[in-house]
Design a protein around this motif. Structure first.
Motif, PDB file in Angstrom:
ATOM      1  N   ILE A  34       0.834  -1.209   0.000  1.00 45.53           N
ATOM      2  CA  ILE A  34       0.000   0.000   0.000  1.00 45.53           C
ATOM      3  C   ILE A  34       0.864   1.252   0.000  1.00 45.53           C
ATOM      4  O   ILE A  34       0.648   2.179  -0.788  1.00 45.53           O
ATOM      5  N   VAL A  35       1.867   1.293   0.877  1.00 46.02           N
ATOM      6  CA  VAL A  35       2.751   2.460   0.948  1.00 46.02           C
ATOM      7  C   VAL A  35       3.537   2.614  -0.355  1.00 46.02           C
ATOM      8  O   VAL A  35       3.640   3.712  -0.903  1.00 46.02           O
ATOM      9  N   GLY A  36       4.080   1.521  -0.870  1.00 45.05           N
ATOM     10  CA  GLY A  36       4.861   1.577  -2.108  1.00 45.05           C
ATOM     11  C   GLY A  36       4.059   2.066  -3.294  1.00 45.05           C
ATOM     12  O   GLY A  36       4.509   2.937  -4.048  1.00 45.05           O
ATOM     13  N   LEU A  37       2.866   1.517  -3.470  1.00 51.23           N
ATOM     14  CA  LEU A  37       2.027   1.960  -4.587  1.00 51.23           C
ATOM     15  C   LEU A  37       1.556   3.391  -4.405  1.00 51.23           C
ATOM     16  O   LEU A  37       1.487   4.153  -5.372  1.00 51.23           O
ATOM     17  N   ALA A  44       4.646   9.797  -9.430  1.00 54.53           N
ATOM     18  CA  ALA A  44       4.338   9.822 -10.868  1.00 54.53           C
ATOM     19  C   ALA A  44       3.399  10.980 -11.181  1.00 54.53           C
ATOM     20  O   ALA A  44       3.564  11.676 -12.190  1.00 54.53           O
ATOM     21  N   LYS A  45       2.419  11.216 -10.329  1.00 54.12           N
ATOM     22  CA  LYS A  45       1.480  12.327 -10.538  1.00 54.12           C
ATOM     23  C   LYS A  45       2.215  13.662 -10.512  1.00 54.12           C
ATOM     24  O   LYS A  45       1.991  14.522 -11.373  1.00 54.12           O
ATOM     25  N   GLY A 143       5.938   3.173 -20.171  1.00 52.91           N
ATOM     26  CA  GLY A 143       7.015   2.489 -19.457  1.00 52.91           C
ATOM     27  C   GLY A 143       7.792   3.444 -18.564  1.00 52.91           C
ATOM     28  O   GLY A 143       8.299   3.062 -17.514  1.00 52.91           O
ATOM     29  N   ASP A 144       7.901   4.706 -18.990  1.00 48.64           N
ATOM     30  CA  ASP A 144       8.553   5.719 -18.150  1.00 48.64           C
ATOM     31  C   ASP A 144       7.816   5.886 -16.827  1.00 48.64           C
ATOM     32  O   ASP A 144       8.432   6.081 -15.780  1.00 48.64           O
ATOM     33  N   VAL A 145       6.499   5.812 -16.878  1.00 44.09           N
ATOM     34  CA  VAL A 145       5.709   5.922 -15.649  1.00 44.09           C
ATOM     35  C   VAL A 145       6.032   4.747 -14.726  1.00 44.09           C
ATOM     36  O   VAL A 145       6.158   4.912 -13.510  1.00 44.09           O
ATOM     37  N   ALA A 146       6.189   3.567 -15.310  1.00 40.92           N
ATOM     38  CA  ALA A 146       6.562   2.394 -14.504  1.00 40.92           C
ATOM     39  C   ALA A 146       7.937   2.590 -13.884  1.00 40.92           C
ATOM     40  O   ALA A 146       8.153   2.264 -12.710  1.00 40.92           O
ATOM     41  N   ALA A 147       8.854   3.155 -14.650  1.00 40.88           N
ATOM     42  CA  ALA A 147      10.214   3.359 -14.152  1.00 40.88           C
ATOM     43  C   ALA A 147      10.261   4.389 -13.029  1.00 40.88           C
ATOM     44  O   ALA A 147      11.122   4.322 -12.156  1.00 40.88           O
ATOM     45  N   ILE A 148       9.342   5.338 -13.041  1.00 38.79           N
ATOM     46  CA  ILE A 148       9.296   6.355 -11.985  1.00 38.79           C
ATOM     47  C   ILE A 148       8.931   5.724 -10.649  1.00 38.79           C
ATOM     48  O   ILE A 148       9.530   6.008  -9.618  1.00 38.79           O
ATOM     49  N   GLY A 149       7.934   4.863 -10.657  1.00 38.55           N
ATOM     50  CA  GLY A 149       7.414   4.329  -9.401  1.00 38.55           C
ATOM     51  C   GLY A 149       8.027   3.033  -8.931  1.00 38.55           C
ATOM     52  O   GLY A 149       7.983   2.721  -7.737  1.00 38.55           O
ATOM     53  N   ALA A 150       8.615   2.262  -9.829  1.00 40.25           N
ATOM     54  CA  ALA A 150       9.127   0.941  -9.463  1.00 40.25           C
ATOM     55  C   ALA A 150      10.121   0.962  -8.299  1.00 40.25           C
ATOM     56  O   ALA A 150       9.991   0.152  -7.377  1.00 40.25           O
TER      57      ALA A 150
END
Length: 167
Positions: A34-37, A44-45, A143-150
């Motif tokens: 929960i915290v990670g997401l 990302a926002k 994919g950039d959005v994924a890289a921001i949050g991963a």
């Protein structure tokens, strides 16, 4: 050197259970997801609101879509599904194939634990592909959005791995 590392005792007050409310048990893993997401979504926002990061200069005729709030909300919903479903399927197929084949519905028993990073990665990859097609955004952009949050999500889950004495 090994002897020195083995002499460090793990704190006894750290348990896999964060909160116990009668029969309800909240685990560190659940909190870490929960915290990670949440951190990944908020970062990302914030990054997507900074359009200068996303719009390339001096690229004529190139109209790239910058992910907006609706796209990000969809993305994180599908990423969560990808992490849970993919992670669970990956765990069952990689580590307990015979259990899965004898009782396929066991895959739904997430309270029994068992997540595999490999499956979660494939699940998020499927979410990225789906959203790229749904919103007609380039695969690299979503994919950039994924890289921001991963890193934020993976980092918080690794903290739970430490608490659960898995590292």
């Amino acid at each position: 050197m090994i002897h020195l590392i083995q002499s460090i005792t793990f704190p006894t007050w750290l348990k896999d259970e964060a909160i116990a409310l009668g029969p309800l048990s909240i685990k560190w893993y659940g909190i870490s997801y929960i915290v990670g997401l949440s951190l990944a979504y908020l970062y990302a926002k914030q990054t997507c609101n900074n359009r200068s990061v996303w719009i390339a200069r001096k690229v004529p005729g190139r109209a790239e879509i910058v992910p907006n709030k609706a796209i990000l909300e969809d993305y994180f919903f599908y990423a969560l599904l990808g992490i849970i479903v993919g992670g669970r399927i990956g765990s069952m197929l990689l580590y307990s194939t015979s259990d899965f084949l004898s009782n396929p519905l066991e895959i739904l028993e997430i309270w029994n634990g068992g997540m595999a990073f490999h499956g979660g990665l494939l699940g998020v990859g499927a979410a990225v592909l789906y959203l790229s097609r749904k919103y007609k955004i380039s695969l690299g952009r979503i994919g950039d959005v994924a890289a921001i949050g991963a890193p934020l999500g993976i980092g918080t889950v690794r903290i739970a791995n430490f608490i659960n004495q898995e590292l």
